[in-house]
Design an enzyme around this catalytic site. Sequence first.
Site, PDB file in Angstrom:
ATOM      1  N   GLY A  10     -69.845 -65.681  -0.748  1.00  0.00           N
ATOM      2  CA  GLY A  10     -70.485 -66.897  -0.207  1.00  0.00           C
ATOM      3  C   GLY A  10     -71.965 -66.648  -0.009  1.00  0.00           C
ATOM      4  O   GLY A  10     -72.583 -67.102   0.956  1.00  0.00           O
ATOM      5  N   GLN A  14     -76.736 -70.674   3.512  1.00  0.00           N
ATOM      6  CA  GLN A  14     -77.916 -70.506   4.380  1.00  0.00           C
ATOM      7  C   GLN A  14     -78.061 -69.059   4.838  1.00  0.00           C
ATOM      8  O   GLN A  14     -79.128 -68.458   4.713  1.00  0.00           O
ATOM      9  CB  GLN A  14     -77.781 -71.424   5.611  1.00  0.00           C
ATOM     10  N   ILE A  37     -68.921 -69.308  -5.182  1.00  0.00           N
ATOM     11  CA  ILE A  37     -68.116 -70.178  -6.048  1.00  0.00           C
ATOM     12  C   ILE A  37     -69.018 -70.913  -7.043  1.00  0.00           C
ATOM     13  O   ILE A  37     -68.625 -71.227  -8.143  1.00  0.00           O
ATOM     14  CB  ILE A  37     -67.269 -71.140  -5.198  1.00  0.00           C
ATOM     15  N   ARG A  38     -70.284 -71.194  -6.623  1.00  0.00           N
ATOM     16  CA  ARG A  38     -71.207 -71.844  -7.568  1.00  0.00           C
ATOM     17  C   ARG A  38     -72.204 -70.811  -8.099  1.00  0.00           C
ATOM     18  O   ARG A  38     -72.432 -69.792  -7.439  1.00  0.00           O
ATOM     19  CB  ARG A  38     -71.949 -73.009  -6.894  1.00  0.00           C
ATOM     20  N   TYR A 143     -62.725 -76.430  11.787  1.00  0.00           N
ATOM     21  CA  TYR A 143     -63.590 -75.249  11.619  1.00  0.00           C
ATOM     22  C   TYR A 143     -63.401 -74.271  12.794  1.00  0.00           C
ATOM     23  O   TYR A 143     -63.180 -73.077  12.593  1.00  0.00           O
ATOM     24  CB  TYR A 143     -65.039 -75.742  11.544  1.00  0.00           C
ATOM     25  N   LYS A 147     -61.742 -70.593  12.634  1.00  0.00           N
ATOM     26  CA  LYS A 147     -62.529 -69.402  13.020  1.00  0.00           C
ATOM     27  C   LYS A 147     -61.806 -68.637  14.141  1.00  0.00           C
ATOM     28  O   LYS A 147     -61.771 -67.410  14.141  1.00  0.00           O
ATOM     29  CB  LYS A 147     -63.938 -69.803  13.481  1.00  0.00           C
ATOM     30  N   ILE A 173     -77.791 -71.714  13.268  1.00  0.00           N
ATOM     31  CA  ILE A 173     -78.835 -70.853  12.695  1.00  0.00           C
ATOM     32  C   ILE A 173     -79.960 -71.739  12.135  1.00  0.00           C
ATOM     33  O   ILE A 173     -79.709 -72.670  11.371  1.00  0.00           O
ATOM     34  CB  ILE A 173     -78.276 -69.948  11.580  1.00  0.00           C
TER      35      ILE A 173
HETATM   36  C1  AKB Z   1     -71.898 -75.604  12.599  1.00  0.00           C
HETATM   37  O1  AKB Z   1     -72.632 -76.388  13.234  1.00  0.00           O
HETATM   38  O2  AKB Z   1     -70.795 -75.926  12.128  1.00  0.00           O
HETATM   39  C2  AKB Z   1     -72.357 -74.173  12.432  1.00  0.00           C
HETATM   40  C3  AKB Z   1     -71.856 -73.306  13.542  1.00  0.00           C
HETATM   41  C4  AKB Z   1     -72.380 -73.461  14.895  1.00  0.00           C
HETATM   42  O3  AKB Z   1     -71.021 -72.486  13.304  1.00  0.00           O
HETATM   43  N1  AKB Z   1     -73.773 -74.116  12.355  1.00  0.00           N
END
Ligand code: AKB
Length: 320
Positions: A10, A14, A37-38, A143, A147, A173
């Site tokens: 990956g 960013q 992947i790209r 997400y 995680k 970030i």
């Molecule tokens: C998001 O906003 O999904 C990410 C993170 C905080 O993991 N930048």
Amino acid sequence: MQQDKILVIGALGQLGSELADALREAFGEDNVIISDIRRPIDLEPHVRFEALNVLDSKRLAALVDEYKITQIYHLAAVLSATGEQDPLFAWQINTDGTLNVLEVAREKNIHKVYFPSSIAVFGADTPRQNTPQNTIMNPSTVYGISKQTCERWCEYYFRKFGLDVRSLRYPGIISHKAPPGGGTTDYAVEIFYKAVATKSYKCFLQEDTYLPMIYMPDAIKATLQLMEAPAQNISVRSSYNLGAISFSPVELTQEIQKHLPDFKVKYVPDFRQQIANSWPQSIDDSVAKKDWAWTPDFDLALMTEDMLFNLQKKVEKIVL
Ligand code: AKB
């Protein structure tokens, strides 16, 4: 001693694009293989690239064999806002992809694995100020759930198989090289591009939404510092809280206006507001400070000055 060979998965995102540069600098150009992947639009001659879908564990294992890989940085993920558009796909990439990496790493005796987690592992029941390392989590986005699950798998692979997996819970970030890929914290990058290009920005979060953030040079520093720390100092095998800066959109706007007084922002919250409302406002990273001496270099003022300086240079290059 065996020369480390690093695979970054990956790597065109960013974080990956800047982390790969830092790794090439630390380990040598021939010892860092980047994958995504790209395919990159322009591939510089010194960059070693291989196409890889992290769901293809056979290809991953073959690359590890071919290049005699000793360390894997696994950065491929679907972020919080994009993940909500296709939750099952996000779960598959984030969770199955990470399990593929852990399993190949175990089978192939990889020395170290890096897994990026996120403040998204926390949820609406978490204390939002100075969020502790260990606390109630209950994430609500796919997400965050993926995680958190992968943090548990990382710790499991360490305890059960002795795999040296290390991880950080990144805040948002902020950077000026590659754009972020669909997160809730993306406003804090977009706002700089718009400030420089058009002097106005429509922000998708309310003006008083505090979130933890980090400037890219600090994110890279933390990642390399954690990965270089002696194994006996690493007391957290799920993922370390990582703190740097905390601010709201209006505070960031005011900081930018010190440099660009005509800059105007309108606040028009969308579905990402609800995600931001469930996340911490600031982070207690005292365990990272104690275990591997973490300290960030950039505060809000320094970060803003550096972002504007670099983006203005970019715009001038395009115009010339
Ligand atoms: C998001 O906003 O999904 C990410 C993170 C905080 O993991 N930048």
